[in-house]
Design an enzyme around this catalytic site. Structure first.
Site, short mmCIF file in Angstrom:
data_model
loop_
_atom_site.label_atom_id
_atom_site.label_comp_id
_atom_site.label_asym_id
_atom_site.label_seq_id
_atom_site.Cartn_x
_atom_site.Cartn_y
_atom_site.Cartn_z
N PHE A 65 -0.20 33.81 9.87
CA PHE A 65 0.47 35.21 9.92
C PHE A 65 1.69 35.33 10.63
O PHE A 65 1.99 34.85 11.71
CB PHE A 65 -0.45 36.20 10.57
CG PHE A 65 0.00 37.56 10.11
CD1 PHE A 65 -0.75 38.08 9.10
CD2 PHE A 65 1.07 38.14 11.17
CE1 PHE A 65 -0.34 39.49 8.81
CE2 PHE A 65 1.20 39.62 10.68
CZ PHE A 65 0.54 39.96 9.75
N ASP A 119 0.88 36.87 -0.37
CA ASP A 119 -0.09 36.34 0.34
C ASP A 119 -1.29 36.12 -0.71
O ASP A 119 -1.44 34.94 -1.25
CB ASP A 119 -0.42 37.42 1.39
CG ASP A 119 -1.42 36.79 2.49
OD1 ASP A 119 -2.22 35.81 2.26
OD2 ASP A 119 -1.46 37.29 3.64
N ARG A 150 9.85 43.71 13.40
CA ARG A 150 10.84 43.57 12.49
C ARG A 150 12.37 43.50 12.96
O ARG A 150 13.16 43.07 12.32
CB ARG A 150 11.19 45.11 11.89
CG ARG A 150 9.54 45.52 11.00
CD ARG A 150 10.08 46.65 10.11
NE ARG A 150 8.59 47.10 9.58
CZ ARG A 150 8.04 46.72 8.52
NH1 ARG A 150 8.37 45.65 8.04
NH2 ARG A 150 6.84 47.33 8.04
N GLU A 167 10.36 40.77 -2.82
CA GLU A 167 9.36 41.11 -2.05
C GLU A 167 9.74 39.98 -0.90
O GLU A 167 10.21 38.96 -0.99
CB GLU A 167 8.07 40.56 -2.71
CG GLU A 167 6.78 40.46 -1.87
CD GLU A 167 6.15 41.90 -1.49
OE1 GLU A 167 6.96 42.33 -0.32
OE2 GLU A 167 5.21 42.42 -1.83
N ASP A 168 8.96 40.21 0.32
CA ASP A 168 9.06 39.58 1.58
C ASP A 168 8.21 38.24 1.10
O ASP A 168 8.66 37.03 1.70
CB ASP A 168 9.04 40.22 2.82
CG ASP A 168 7.70 40.88 2.72
OD1 ASP A 168 6.87 41.11 1.92
OD2 ASP A 168 7.41 41.44 3.97
#
Length: 223
Positions: free
Chosen positions: A192, A143, A205, A139-140
């Site tokens: 964010f 959160d 991206r 996973e990146d």
């Protein structure tokens, strides 16, 4: 300017809330993003060094073969770099790590907010094929943790031999449900972030460095 050392009780790099980051003027930022980000939080080179260490840690903690599953879309760059390094590492038996690659698409965000609704792309046949396998979810960013908890609950119904999770980023947020993955690259403040394949409404991206999005950037690329 350097990232302060991590607390000794955490096995990852902790970036404190008051860390100012790096000035944009010291890095190559695509022209279409220069007014859309505030600062560089983590340079691309530091990310790659941390990914290599994660690959080493995961491989030496693995017995036998491993099915690495990329959580799309944000995880694809991390996944590519991580698995490239893992192929060169040895497992707990001292052998090259047999590695199988797969992909799953999970969506839960609109703009900067989690919707609470998680959609998963695997078919029923693909899910049944996970039985008895050792899985590594790549996973990146974690959160709130809601997306990963929902995904894990779904996958465990199909009886894999084991499931571990590696996330490049773990965000400190009051909205967190407390979930922590097995392997973490960086713990970051409640900002964010975009770049290194992390997006904001499918933008950023193509930005190599991880940056904090600006308010202008949120407005510019809002849906």
């Amino acid at each position: 300017m350097s990232v302060p050392p991590s607390p000794v009780d955490k096995n990852w790099i902790v970036i404190p809330d008051d860390f100012p980051g790096y000035p944009l003027s010291q890095f190559i930022i695509p022209s279409h993003y220069r007014d859309a980000v505030e600062r560089v939080l983590i340079p691309h080179g530091l990310i790659l060094d941390r990914v290599e260490k994660l690959a080493y840690d995961i491989a030496k903690d693995t017995e036998g073969s491993l099915t690495a599953i990329c959580v799309l879309k944000g995880g694809h760059q991390f996944f590519a770099d991580l698995t490239a390094k893992m192929k060169k590492r040895t497992n707990a038996q001292g052998n090259n790590l047999p590695l199988h690659l797969d992909f799953i698409k999970v969506k839960s965000y609109h703009n900067t907010e989690s919707t609470g609704n998680v959609s998963i792309s695997y078919t029923e046949q693909e899910l049944k094929g996970l039985k008895g396998k050792h899985l590594l979810l790549v996973e990146d960013i974690i959160d709130t943790g809601n997306t990963m908890v929902a995904l894990l609950a779904k996958l465990k119904q199909y009886e894999p031999a084991s499931i571990r999770v590696v996330s490049l980023f773990l965000k400190r947020t009051p909205l967190s449900n407390g979930y922590q993955p097995d392997f973490v690259g960086f713990e970051i403040p409640n900002n964010f972030i975009v770049g290194y394949a992390l997006d904001y409404n499918e933008h950023f991206r193509d930005l190599d460095h991880v940056c904090v999005i600006s308010e202008h950037g949120k407005a510019k690329y809002a849906e």
